[in-house]
Design an enzyme around this catalytic site. Structure first.
Site, PDB file in Angstrom:
ATOM      1  N   ASP A  75      -0.277  -8.288   3.685  1.00 15.27           N
ATOM      2  CA  ASP A  75      -0.272  -7.028   2.945  1.00 15.27           C
ATOM      3  C   ASP A  75       1.138  -6.698   2.480  1.00 15.27           C
ATOM      4  OD1 ASP A  75      -3.043  -6.542   3.432  1.00 15.27           O
ATOM      5  OD2 ASP A  75      -2.503  -5.958   5.477  1.00 15.27           O
ATOM      6  N   ASP A  77       3.155  -3.496   1.160  1.00 17.92           N
ATOM      7  CA  ASP A  77       3.148  -2.047   0.977  1.00 17.92           C
ATOM      8  C   ASP A  77       4.440  -1.598   0.310  1.00 17.92           C
ATOM      9  OD1 ASP A  77       0.715  -2.038   2.270  1.00 17.92           O
ATOM     10  OD2 ASP A  77       1.607  -1.635   4.240  1.00 17.92           O
ATOM     11  N   ASP A 155       7.072   3.844  12.966  1.00 19.85           N
ATOM     12  CA  ASP A 155       6.825   3.700  14.398  1.00 19.85           C
ATOM     13  C   ASP A 155       7.831   2.809  15.107  1.00 19.85           C
ATOM     14  OD1 ASP A 155       5.888   1.422  13.153  1.00 19.85           O
ATOM     15  OD2 ASP A 155       3.806   1.660  13.765  1.00 19.85           O
TER      16      ASP A 155
END
Length: 458
Positions: A75, A77, A155
């Site tokens: 992915d 992003d 995070d």
């Protein structure tokens, strides 16, 4: 700038001790392996259009982390200072999603590029965009900021790396590059507070540790066992996708063992966790299912969520089913009742969509039907839509040590032989001692039942 970021963390994350903020490190193009030729065309289009429109545009997160680790990213992003409305205006092929965290999906055929706006700290005027529960969990967070603030809102340090389309350099605000070298998984900010903001971060910590082979930083690890019950605050519908991420990343067995070790599994599948203490064989079944899952993913074969959940929930189902049998409930009604009770409890933790729950229950029900092979039943079962999944589940049970009286081997031979061979297998069933005793019994005349008047015209 660094002092300002430190003040932001202390104000945003409370008075708990905060790890020192790393000095901004910029890795120029000549010192990292990320090339534009490796970035999907859709992601490049998003980056360049945002850049040409005067906005900042960065690749961020897992795609940078994985490439620096020598892995192939899945992915890509994008993070930007453009608001979701501005991104949506720039791309006709986009749509805004989410209320808790508003983001934009830009679609190029089957490829979807996720675009997020830099998040920041809420002041008094923006407090309506930020909501927290009494326990500290973020219920809504749509406060925009700059890239430095955005990095501190992510995070883990290894997920806060940014690839700048303007100069192709990597920007590291939190020490993520050093943690990649030492293979350390470290939360940004105070771990206790960050887990309260979003308890799913505990699951992400376990998932990344298993997937990447990293060790948890002691401060990141310390609160997990104590705060595992915070998972009960997470919406059950959200947990379904999170569990799939845990077990479909190719490291399901390692992930499962870490979940058990940190006390997290019991808050995902409570009935199964209880069954492990009563019946150790059921633990072997789940572990074997996860070994098979990892192998299928390594072989690039599909894994159906229905089968995965059928295995994860089977230990709890067996426990309820056995109790019902002891109380005199016949097998098929007992299986139905056990499934109803189990799912009623499980839905409080993880919502399993009907498109997976129904085939999962068919797999369970067929475990009772597979032993019934006489007459035409074997061929009828063979043509059931869920037969193959039920047969695979039977093999799983036998591999884990469940007593199936050679049933899996019989069905294997039945599928591998021709029609004449199948007929011989069926005839041999009638020669078994158990079958002979029942076959020699004299049966009384069958009484024709009078049909009940249902009031239905059909």
């Amino acid at each position: 700038m660094i002092k300002g970021i430190t003040r932001y963390i202390r104000k945003r994350l409370g008075k708990a001790p905060v790890q020192p903020v790393a000095k901004l490190q910029i890795l120029p193009r000549s010192e990292h392996p990320i090339s534009r030729s490796e970035i999907p065309e859709g992601a490049l289009k998003v980056l360049y259009r945002l850049h040409k429109a005067g906005f900042q545009a960065y690749l961020v997160g897992g795609c940078i982390r994985d490439r620096l680790l020598g892995k192939t990213p899945k992915d890509f992003d994008v993070a930007t200072d453009a608001t979701p409305e501005q991104v949506n205006h720039l791309f006709r092929n986009s749509r805004m999603i989410g209320r808790r965290f508003r983001i934009v999906h830009v679609r190029f055929g089957r490829e979807i590029i996720e675009v997020t706006t830099f998040r920041g700290q809420a002041n008094e005027d923006e407090s309506k965009h930020l909501r927290q529960s009494d326990e500290g969990m973020l219920l809504r967070d749509n406060v925009w900021g700059n890239i430095e603030e955005d990095a501190l809102r992510r995070d883990f340090t290894i997920n806060a790396l940014y690839y700048n389309v303007a100069d192709f350099a990597i920007h590291d605000f939190t020490g993520g590059l050093e943690d990649l070298k030492s293979r350390t998984l470290r939360l940004i900010g105070d771990p206790d507070t960050r887990y309260r903001e979003d308890p799913v971060r505990m699951l992400r910590a376990v998932r990344f540790a298993a997937k990447l082979g990293f060790h948890l930083d002691p401060a990141t690890e310390a609160p997990i066992r104590e705060q595992a019950s915070l998972l009960l605050q997470v919406a059950p519908a959200r947990m379904f996708d999170e569990v799939l991420k845990l077990f479909l990343a190719g490291h399901a067995l390692d992930t499962f063992r870490l979940l058990k070790d940190y006390g997290l599994f019991a808050f995902l599948f409570p009935a199964s966790a209880e069954a492990f203490k009563v019946n150790p064989t059921s633990l072997k079944l789940v572990e074997q299912a996860l070994i098979n899952t990892d192998q299928r993913i390594a072989d690039e074969r599909p894994v159906t969520p229905a089968f995965l959940y059928a295995a994860l929930l089977w230990p709890g189902l067996e426990l309820i089913y056995s109790d019902l049998l002891k109380n005199g409930v016949p097998p098929f009604p007992a299986m139905q009742q056990a499934g109803n009770r189990l799912l009623q409890r499980q839905q409080q933790h993880i919502t399993i969509p009907k498109r997976f729950a129904f085939p999962m229950r068919e797999i369970w029900d067929l475990q009772l039907k597979l032993p019934q092979r006489h007459g035409k039943r074997a061929w009828e079962l063979l043509h059931q839509p869920r037969f193959r999944a039920a047969y695979d589940f039977l093999l799983l049970r036998e591999t884990a040590g469940e007593a199936t009286d050679g049933l899996a081997e019989w069905w294997t031979r039945f599928q591998d032989t021709d029609e004449a061979g199948q007929q011989r297998l069926l005839e041999n069933l009638g020669k078994s001692p158990a079958r002979s005793k029942t076959a020699n019994r004299k049966r009384g005349p069958r009484r024709r039942r009078k049909p009940a008047d249902t009031g239905s015209s059909s």
